[in-house]
Design an enzyme around this catalytic site. Structure first.
Site, PDB file in Angstrom:
ATOM      1  CG  ASP A 181     -56.002  19.582   0.366  1.00  0.00           C
ATOM      2  OD1 ASP A 181     -54.947  19.509  -0.308  1.00  0.00           O
ATOM      3  OD2 ASP A 181     -56.759  18.607   0.563  1.00  0.00           O
ATOM      4  CG  ASP A 224     -57.209  17.653  -3.066  1.00  0.00           C
ATOM      5  OD1 ASP A 224     -55.998  17.978  -3.083  1.00  0.00           O
ATOM      6  OD2 ASP A 224     -57.690  16.896  -2.210  1.00  0.00           O
ATOM      7  CG  ASP A 265     -62.851  15.464 -12.691  1.00  0.00           C
ATOM      8  OD1 ASP A 265     -61.887  15.394 -11.916  1.00  0.00           O
ATOM      9  OD2 ASP A 265     -62.790  15.160 -13.898  1.00  0.00           O
ATOM     10  CG  ASN A 293     -60.878  10.841  -7.198  1.00  0.00           C
ATOM     11  OD1 ASN A 293     -61.829  11.326  -7.811  1.00  0.00           O
ATOM     12  ND2 ASN A 293     -59.767  11.501  -6.952  1.00  0.00           N
TER      13      ASN A 293
HETATM   14  N1  LIG Z   1     -61.243  13.621  -9.532  1.00  0.00           N
HETATM   15  C1  LIG Z   1     -60.121  14.284  -9.430  1.00  0.00           C
HETATM   16  N2  LIG Z   1     -59.263  13.961  -8.427  1.00  0.00           N
HETATM   17  C2  LIG Z   1     -58.123  14.656  -8.325  1.00  0.00           C
HETATM   18  C3  LIG Z   1     -57.782  15.675  -9.222  1.00  0.00           C
HETATM   19  N3  LIG Z   1     -56.587  16.184  -8.865  1.00  0.00           N
HETATM   20  C4  LIG Z   1     -56.191  15.473  -7.780  1.00  0.00           C
HETATM   21  N4  LIG Z   1     -57.116  14.545  -7.450  1.00  0.00           N
HETATM   22  C5  LIG Z   1     -57.082  13.580  -6.367  1.00  0.00           C
HETATM   23  O1  LIG Z   1     -57.146  14.248  -5.132  1.00  0.00           O
HETATM   24  C6  LIG Z   1     -56.458  13.487  -4.151  1.00  0.00           C
HETATM   25  C7  LIG Z   1     -55.528  14.411  -3.425  1.00  0.00           C
HETATM   26  O2  LIG Z   1     -54.741  13.728  -2.497  1.00  0.00           O
HETATM   27  P1  LIG Z   1     -54.964  13.894  -0.960  1.00  0.00           P
HETATM   28  O3  LIG Z   1     -55.183  15.346  -0.635  1.00  0.00           O
HETATM   29  O4  LIG Z   1     -53.873  13.191  -0.268  1.00  0.00           O
HETATM   30  O5  LIG Z   1     -56.320  13.069  -0.765  1.00  0.00           O
HETATM   31  P2  LIG Z   1     -57.464  13.328   0.257  1.00  0.00           P
HETATM   32  O6  LIG Z   1     -58.283  12.098   0.269  1.00  0.00           O
HETATM   33  O7  LIG Z   1     -58.175  14.583  -0.106  1.00  0.00           O
HETATM   34  O8  LIG Z   1     -56.665  13.449   1.606  1.00  0.00           O
HETATM   35  P3  LIG Z   1     -56.775  14.585   2.702  1.00  0.00           P
HETATM   36  O9  LIG Z   1     -56.425  15.859   2.051  1.00  0.00           O
HETATM   37  O10 LIG Z   1     -55.791  14.186   3.752  1.00  0.00           O
HETATM   38  O11 LIG Z   1     -58.174  14.580   3.205  1.00  0.00           O
HETATM   39  C8  LIG Z   1     -55.715  12.368  -4.889  1.00  0.00           C
HETATM   40  O12 LIG Z   1     -56.411  11.158  -4.750  1.00  0.00           O
HETATM   41  C9  LIG Z   1     -55.789  12.812  -6.351  1.00  0.00           C
HETATM   42  O13 LIG Z   1     -55.836  11.747  -7.253  1.00  0.00           O
HETATM   43  C10 LIG Z   1     -58.691  15.991 -10.280  1.00  0.00           C
HETATM   44  O14 LIG Z   1     -58.489  16.867 -11.117  1.00  0.00           O
HETATM   45  N5  LIG Z   1     -59.839  15.264 -10.332  1.00  0.00           N
END
Ligand SMILES: Nc1nc2c(ncn2[C@@H]2O[C@H](COP(=O)(O)OP(=O)(O)OP(=O)(O)O)[C@@H](O)[C@H]2O)c(=O)[nH]1
Length: 299
Positions: free
Chosen positions: A176, A219, A193, A184
């Protein structure tokens, strides 16, 4: 209807209808009038499959002719024909293969003492290409072109079955991205992305041919490593983690640390389904996050 009229009907058929003998002779040809799909094949009549096609392809046709004669049933076969199958043409011909559906039926008479079949050849290339595209996108994530979750479930279930049968170790990594939300929020979704795609590219580069990578969710990614013990899988995860850290530096702006956390497990004899394996990998990933992110946790 008289014989002449009957002949005219046969010649007007859109798909080509061959009479082929047991030794591979083109005894007769009717139809094939749909010029969108077929060239004129009348020059084939009197020749043998082995005069026209490379031996492996001719063998295939003769085998099918004989199967149809033995069974007496109508057989339906899909096959391709391309320049590489034709005698006298180079193996790397310019044209894509043409896909055919052959319907093959034994006839109840002989020609020149040989048994014969009716072989109706229908060009199904458009349908075939469409089916191929549907199959591809049914299994593939659009953004990264890695396999999708649907394909993961299917593959992991198969790995579990072969583990139970042959005791072959398969390791599973769940990854992850860390802090993607901040990217974002600060840099925009497009940048997020870009990072997802960059991770997918690194996974593709680092994997062996037998391994497979999947986009599990937003992600989150999964990598399946067949024939791999947990120890090797953990080393692999550590390598991925540092490869990504180096690469991500060039992708992010400011002080957001985009790294990757990874949970590593292996299919175990106690797993009653592939979901159990995935849940364990997810739990280990969660532990890695709790330990401060940018970590590999294995068990
Ligand atoms: N740009 C983009 N963002 C995405 C996509 N799919 C999911 N996300 C974003 O990825 C993030 C996933 O959530 P989290 O895993 O809680 O966010 P994080 O900031 O990575 O948190 P941690 O995993 O705790 O580090 C969310 O903000 C989603 O909007 C995508 O296809 N494109």
């Amino acid at each position: 209807m008289n014989i002449e009229q009957m002949r005219s009907v046969l010649d007007s058929l859109p798909d080509p209808v061959f009479n082929l003998s047991t030794s591979g002779k083109y005894v007769a040809l009717f139809g094939g009038q749909d010029v969108r799909y077929y060239h004129d094949g009348t020059s084939l009549v009197g020749q043998n499959l082995y005069d026209v096609l490379k031996p492996e392809k001719a063998d295939y046709f003769v085998r099918k002719i004989n199967e149809a004669l033995t069974s007496g049933e109508m057989m339906v076969e899909e096959y391709e024909l391309s320049d590489k199958d034709i005698l006298g043409l180079p193996d790397e011909g310019p044209e894509d293969p043409i896909w055919f559906e052959g319907r093959i039926q034994a006839l109840d008479f002989k020609v020149d003492d040989e048994s014969v079949v009716l072989w109706v050849a229908s060009n199904i290339s458009e349908r075939y290409q469409l089916e191929k595209k549907l199959r591809y996108w049914g299994d593939t994530d659009q953004l990264t072109e890695l396999y999708n979750r649907r394909r993961l479930e299917q593959d992991l279930a198969a790995h579990l079955a072969s583990f139970n049968r042959y005791d072959i170790s398969t390791s599973v990594l769940m990854l992850d991205l860390d802090n993607l939300k901040s990217v974002n929020d600060i840099e925009g979704h497009h940048k997020g992305d870009e990072i997802i795609v960059a991770l997918a590219d690194i996974l593709r580069k680092q994997m062996r041919e037998a391994d497979a990578a999947y986009r599990y969710g937003g992600d989150e990614f999964v990598i399946v490593l067949p024939n791999t013990e947990i120890k090797q899988a953990i080393s692999f995860a550590e390598r991925l983690n540092s490869q990504f850290a180096t690469h991500a530096e060039s992708l992010t702006i400011g002080d957001i640390a985009v790294t990757v956390s990874i949970g590593v497990t292996a299919i175990s004899a106690d797993d009653d389904s592939h979901e159990t394996t995935l849940r364990r990998a997810d739990k280990l990933l969660y532990d890695a996050k709790n330990k401060g992110k940018n970590k590999v946790t294995g068990f």
